[in-house]
Every structure is written in C-alpha cells, then in structure tokens.
Design a protein around this motif. Structure first.
Motif, PDB file in Angstrom:
ATOM      1  N   LEU A 181       0.846  -1.192   0.000  1.00  0.00           N
ATOM      2  CA  LEU A 181       0.000   0.000   0.000  1.00  0.00           C
ATOM      3  C   LEU A 181       0.882   1.243   0.000  1.00  0.00           C
ATOM      4  O   LEU A 181       2.044   1.180   0.409  1.00  0.00           O
ATOM      5  N   PRO A 182       0.346   2.390  -0.427  1.00  0.00           N
ATOM      6  CA  PRO A 182       1.156   3.612  -0.394  1.00  0.00           C
ATOM      7  C   PRO A 182       1.509   4.001   1.036  1.00  0.00           C
ATOM      8  O   PRO A 182       0.827   3.608   1.996  1.00  0.00           O
ATOM      9  N   ALA A 183       2.569   4.776   1.178  1.00  0.00           N
ATOM     10  CA  ALA A 183       3.016   5.178   2.519  1.00  0.00           C
ATOM     11  C   ALA A 183       1.980   6.051   3.216  1.00  0.00           C
ATOM     12  O   ALA A 183       1.830   5.992   4.439  1.00  0.00           O
ATOM     13  N   GLN A 184       1.249   6.851   2.425  1.00  0.00           N
ATOM     14  CA  GLN A 184       0.295   7.789   3.005  1.00  0.00           C
ATOM     15  C   GLN A 184      -1.105   7.183   3.036  1.00  0.00           C
ATOM     16  O   GLN A 184      -1.676   6.847   1.994  1.00  0.00           O
ATOM     17  N   LEU A 185      -1.650   7.048   4.222  1.00  0.00           N
ATOM     18  CA  LEU A 185      -2.993   6.515   4.409  1.00  0.00           C
ATOM     19  C   LEU A 185      -3.822   7.477   5.254  1.00  0.00           C
ATOM     20  O   LEU A 185      -3.291   8.148   6.145  1.00  0.00           O
ATOM     21  N   ALA A 186      -5.116   7.510   4.965  1.00  0.00           N
ATOM     22  CA  ALA A 186      -6.055   8.243   5.805  1.00  0.00           C
ATOM     23  C   ALA A 186      -7.240   7.330   6.088  1.00  0.00           C
ATOM     24  O   ALA A 186      -7.589   6.472   5.263  1.00  0.00           O
ATOM     25  N   TRP A 187      -7.854   7.525   7.243  1.00  0.00           N
ATOM     26  CA  TRP A 187      -8.961   6.647   7.663  1.00  0.00           C
ATOM     27  C   TRP A 187      -9.997   7.519   8.345  1.00  0.00           C
ATOM     28  O   TRP A 187      -9.698   8.200   9.324  1.00  0.00           O
ATOM     29  N   LEU A 188     -11.217   7.484   7.830  1.00  0.00           N
ATOM     30  CA  LEU A 188     -12.334   8.189   8.452  1.00  0.00           C
ATOM     31  C   LEU A 188     -13.379   7.166   8.850  1.00  0.00           C
ATOM     32  O   LEU A 188     -13.915   6.453   8.002  1.00  0.00           O
ATOM     33  N   GLU A 189     -13.642   7.091  10.140  1.00  0.00           N
ATOM     34  CA  GLU A 189     -14.584   6.107  10.677  1.00  0.00           C
ATOM     35  C   GLU A 189     -15.758   6.828  11.312  1.00  0.00           C
ATOM     36  O   GLU A 189     -15.586   7.816  12.044  1.00  0.00           O
ATOM     37  N   VAL A 190     -16.974   6.374  11.018  1.00  0.00           N
ATOM     38  CA  VAL A 190     -18.182   6.922  11.635  1.00  0.00           C
ATOM     39  C   VAL A 190     -18.646   5.930  12.701  1.00  0.00           C
ATOM     40  O   VAL A 190     -18.882   4.759  12.402  1.00  0.00           O
ATOM     41  N   VAL A 191     -18.757   6.395  13.927  1.00  0.00           N
ATOM     42  CA  VAL A 191     -19.105   5.525  15.054  1.00  0.00           C
ATOM     43  C   VAL A 191     -20.239   6.155  15.854  1.00  0.00           C
ATOM     44  O   VAL A 191     -20.427   7.371  15.854  1.00  0.00           O
ATOM     45  N   ALA A 209       4.047  -0.923  10.392  1.00  0.00           N
ATOM     46  CA  ALA A 209       4.613  -1.343   9.100  1.00  0.00           C
ATOM     47  C   ALA A 209       5.226  -0.177   8.327  1.00  0.00           C
ATOM     48  O   ALA A 209       5.738  -0.372   7.223  1.00  0.00           O
ATOM     49  N   GLY A 210       5.145   1.026   8.905  1.00  0.00           N
ATOM     50  CA  GLY A 210       5.797   2.173   8.290  1.00  0.00           C
ATOM     51  C   GLY A 210       4.886   3.151   7.580  1.00  0.00           C
ATOM     52  O   GLY A 210       5.366   4.105   6.955  1.00  0.00           O
ATOM     53  N   HIS A 211       3.582   2.940   7.651  1.00  0.00           N
ATOM     54  CA  HIS A 211       2.652   3.852   6.989  1.00  0.00           C
ATOM     55  C   HIS A 211       2.378   5.077   7.852  1.00  0.00           C
ATOM     56  O   HIS A 211       2.258   4.979   9.076  1.00  0.00           O
ATOM     57  N   SER A 212       2.282   6.226   7.192  1.00  0.00           N
ATOM     58  CA  SER A 212       1.814   7.435   7.844  1.00  0.00           C
ATOM     59  C   SER A 212       0.289   7.419   7.764  1.00  0.00           C
ATOM     60  O   SER A 212      -0.283   7.528   6.678  1.00  0.00           O
ATOM     61  N   LEU A 213      -0.373   7.239   8.885  1.00  0.00           N
ATOM     62  CA  LEU A 213      -1.820   7.048   8.896  1.00  0.00           C
ATOM     63  C   LEU A 213      -2.480   8.063   9.810  1.00  0.00           C
ATOM     64  O   LEU A 213      -2.167   8.143  10.999  1.00  0.00           O
ATOM     65  N   ASP A 214      -3.385   8.824   9.240  1.00  0.00           N
ATOM     66  CA  ASP A 214      -4.163   9.795   9.997  1.00  0.00           C
ATOM     67  C   ASP A 214      -5.589   9.271  10.095  1.00  0.00           C
ATOM     68  O   ASP A 214      -6.256   9.076   9.073  1.00  0.00           O
ATOM     69  N   ILE A 215      -6.064   9.007  11.298  1.00  0.00           N
ATOM     70  CA  ILE A 215      -7.426   8.500  11.478  1.00  0.00           C
ATOM     71  C   ILE A 215      -8.263   9.523  12.229  1.00  0.00           C
ATOM     72  O   ILE A 215      -7.789  10.157  13.183  1.00  0.00           O
ATOM     73  N   ARG A 216      -9.471   9.691  11.756  1.00  0.00           N
ATOM     74  CA  ARG A 216     -10.424  10.570  12.435  1.00  0.00           C
ATOM     75  C   ARG A 216     -11.721   9.813  12.688  1.00  0.00           C
ATOM     76  O   ARG A 216     -12.166   9.024  11.848  1.00  0.00           O
ATOM     77  N   LEU A 217     -12.309  10.087  13.835  1.00  0.00           N
ATOM     78  CA  LEU A 217     -13.557   9.445  14.225  1.00  0.00           C
ATOM     79  C   LEU A 217     -14.666  10.483  14.228  1.00  0.00           C
ATOM     80  O   LEU A 217     -14.522  11.552  14.826  1.00  0.00           O
ATOM     81  N   HIS A 218     -15.745  10.153  13.561  1.00  0.00           N
ATOM     82  CA  HIS A 218     -16.884  11.065  13.452  1.00  0.00           C
ATOM     83  C   HIS A 218     -18.089  10.398  14.094  1.00  0.00           C
ATOM     84  O   HIS A 218     -18.442   9.265  13.732  1.00  0.00           O
ATOM     85  N   ARG A 219     -18.715  11.058  15.037  1.00  0.00           N
ATOM     86  CA  ARG A 219     -19.875  10.475  15.699  1.00  0.00           C
ATOM     87  C   ARG A 219     -21.100  10.603  14.792  1.00  0.00           C
ATOM     88  O   ARG A 219     -21.448  11.681  14.325  1.00  0.00           O
ATOM     89  N   GLY A 220     -21.754   9.468  14.535  1.00  0.00           N
ATOM     90  CA  GLY A 220     -22.933   9.471  13.684  1.00  0.00           C
ATOM     91  C   GLY A 220     -23.454   8.065  13.481  1.00  0.00           C
ATOM     92  O   GLY A 220     -22.876   7.088  13.961  1.00  0.00           O
ATOM     93  N   PRO A 221     -24.553   7.938  12.747  1.00  0.00           N
ATOM     94  CA  PRO A 221     -25.154   6.623  12.498  1.00  0.00           C
ATOM     95  C   PRO A 221     -24.425   5.864  11.398  1.00  0.00           C
ATOM     96  O   PRO A 221     -23.667   6.447  10.610  1.00  0.00           O
ATOM     97  N   ALA A 222     -24.657   4.564  11.350  1.00  0.00           N
ATOM     98  CA  ALA A 222     -24.122   3.738  10.267  1.00  0.00           C
ATOM     99  C   ALA A 222     -24.938   4.041   9.009  1.00  0.00           C
ATOM    100  O   ALA A 222     -25.850   3.296   8.630  1.00  0.00           O
TER     101      ALA A 222
END
Length: 279
Positions: free
Chosen positions: A206-216, A237-250
């Motif tokens: 996978l690319p080094a740059q990852l982003a993750w947006l999760e709705v919970v 594993a060496g990835h730059s990963l920015d994760i954000r959590l957003h409160r909301g419904p599925a």
C-alpha cells in the motif's frame, strides 16, 4: 470555488462501457486527482448521495474527482450475474489511469465500505497511487461475504427463526459453480470468491500515506478494537496514517437516507494532509 461536471462512458478494451462523472475545478489547475469507489449492493444505493456530495465538495476544494460505476453497476454496461472481482480491479486501474491524465498532482483513491477493500486490493495488485483513503472501510472480505450470505439465508425466515440462519446451502451452490440470488442481486461464484479472498493487512503493498475516516455511534467517538488493532499494525509497518472518528449513524445501512453534511468537509481536511506530505 466553482467546478465543472462532465458525464461520459469510459470504454474498456474487452468491450463494455463504464459510466463516469468527472468533476474538475473551474479556471485553475487541479491540486490532484481523487478516485471515489462506492460500496456494494444496497449500501451503494444508501450512499449514492453522500458520494456525490463528497465529490462536489472535493472538486470545489480544487481536486479533480472521478466517480466511476463499476462494471454491471449503476449506469455501466455488463451483466452483474457474470461479473467478477477481477473485472472490478480492471475498472479501478482504468479509472485511475484516466484520472492520472487529468492531473499531474497526487493521485488518491478513496474507497467507501467495500470500495475501500477494492481500492486496497487494486494497489496490492500493482496499481500505483500516492495515497489511500479508507472511508468506513470493510477490511475483511470473508466477513463481508458471510454477512451478505446471511442476508440471503434470512430472507425466508421470520423473526422467531432468526437464530436458524444457515448459509451452507448458499455456499454449496457457489461451490458448485451456481449463482445465488440475494436481495435482488445474482452473486456469481467468481465475485464471491474474489471478495472472500481479500483482506486489508499491514503487509500489503500500500502507499506510505494513508487516511482513515470512521463513523461511530459511541459518545465520545471511539474506535473499535479491530480498527485500533489494524491501524496500529499499519503504522508499525511504516505507513503514515491519519485517522479521524466522526460520531454518527451507520449511514450505509439506515432505513432512511442520512444527511451528513460534515463528512465531506472532514474528507477535504484529511486530503489536505496528503498534499502536505506529498509536496
């Protein structure tokens, strides 16, 4: 900032056209290209509006954005009953190649739900991109297929019989080379096998740059143990990963179409990280 919209069919070498919507910033050079890959089956219907709103918001922020209907999905040509996972991987490669030609900035793949699993698999199979954006991703194809088969197995049961859901007859049909009908979709053995065999893991290419947006739904928002474990492994594993959590419904499974105007803004904010880190 204003943007322009084009709708067209992208032909494939083997025949069959994929319907595409391209949004580009007006009167300025794009900051980069963003390919949005939608979810699967009924989840695609539930999220179609959000995907379009996301594309518009990102285009207004300066990105060239491509929304492409996969083979036999949406307005694209093809017979869903004979579509395979490899067909969809080829679609992703074609969409990405087209978008590369429209922008010399970074190319980012944004996958929502099963679209995230498809994007990751495409990159692990050799597709070159500068970043991967996982949006409420499905990361385990085996679990996703099981849930879909359970939906089919439960179709003829009432509430009192729910505990008796048995997917073995459907699996037997797939193993025998037969399609199974689930929620109006004729699922082929090739598509089922492709989904089941795919999983997002820390050792994928996978690319080094990852982003993750999760709705919970939790308050305050908190990642599930599974999400926390995978994101930690990706960082290790060496990835730059920015994760954000957003409160909301599925929103991909709610009865009514959800209005979530803040999510496209969250995505734009995370895309800013990509342009900073790839500059």
């Amino acid at each position: 900032m204003s943007f322009e919209t084009q709708r067209f069919f992208l032909e494939r070498k083997e025949g069959g056209a994929r319907f595409c919507t391209l949004l580009t910033p007006a009167n300025r050079k794009p900051r980069g290209g963003l390919l949005i890959l939608a979810p699967f089956a009924e989840e695609a219907n539930k999220t179609r509006r959000l995907c379009l709103e996301t594309a518009r918001t990102c285009a207004a922020a300066g990105w060239s954005v491509l929304l492409g209907d996969l083979t036999a999905c949406g307005e694209s040509a093809g017979d869903f009953s004979s579509t395979s996972w490899s067909d969809w991987l080829a679609d992703v490669a074609d969409f990405a190649g087209f978008l590369r030609e429209k922008s010399d900035g970074p190319l980012i793949l944004l996958g929502l739900r099963l679209g995230a699993l498809l994007a990751a698999n495409a990159m692990a199979s050799g597709l070159k991109a500068d970043g991967l954006f996982l949006f409420c991703p499905i990361t385990n194809g085996k679990q996703a297929l099981m849930q879909f088969l359970r939906l089919g197995a439960a179709a003829d049961l009432n509430a009192s019989e729910a505990a008796r859901i048995d997917t073995r007859p459907l699996r037997a049909k797939l193993a025998a080379g037969e399609n199974v009908e689930i929620a109006g979709y004729s699922l082929s053995p090739a598509l089922a096998a492709g989904i089941e065999a795919t999983q997002v893991t820390a050792d994928m290419s996978l690319p080094a740059q990852l982003a993750w947006l999760e709705v919970v739904s939790s308050d305050p928002p908190a990642a599930t143990p599974a999400v926390e474990a995978l994101t930690n492994r990706l960082r290790e594993a060496g990835h730059s990963l920015d994760i954000r959590l957003h409160r909301g419904p599925a929103f991909w499974q709610t009865q009514e179409i959800e209005q979530l105007p803040e999510l496209p803004k969250e995505i734009v904010a995370l895309l800013e990280k990509f342009t900073e880190e790839t500059a």
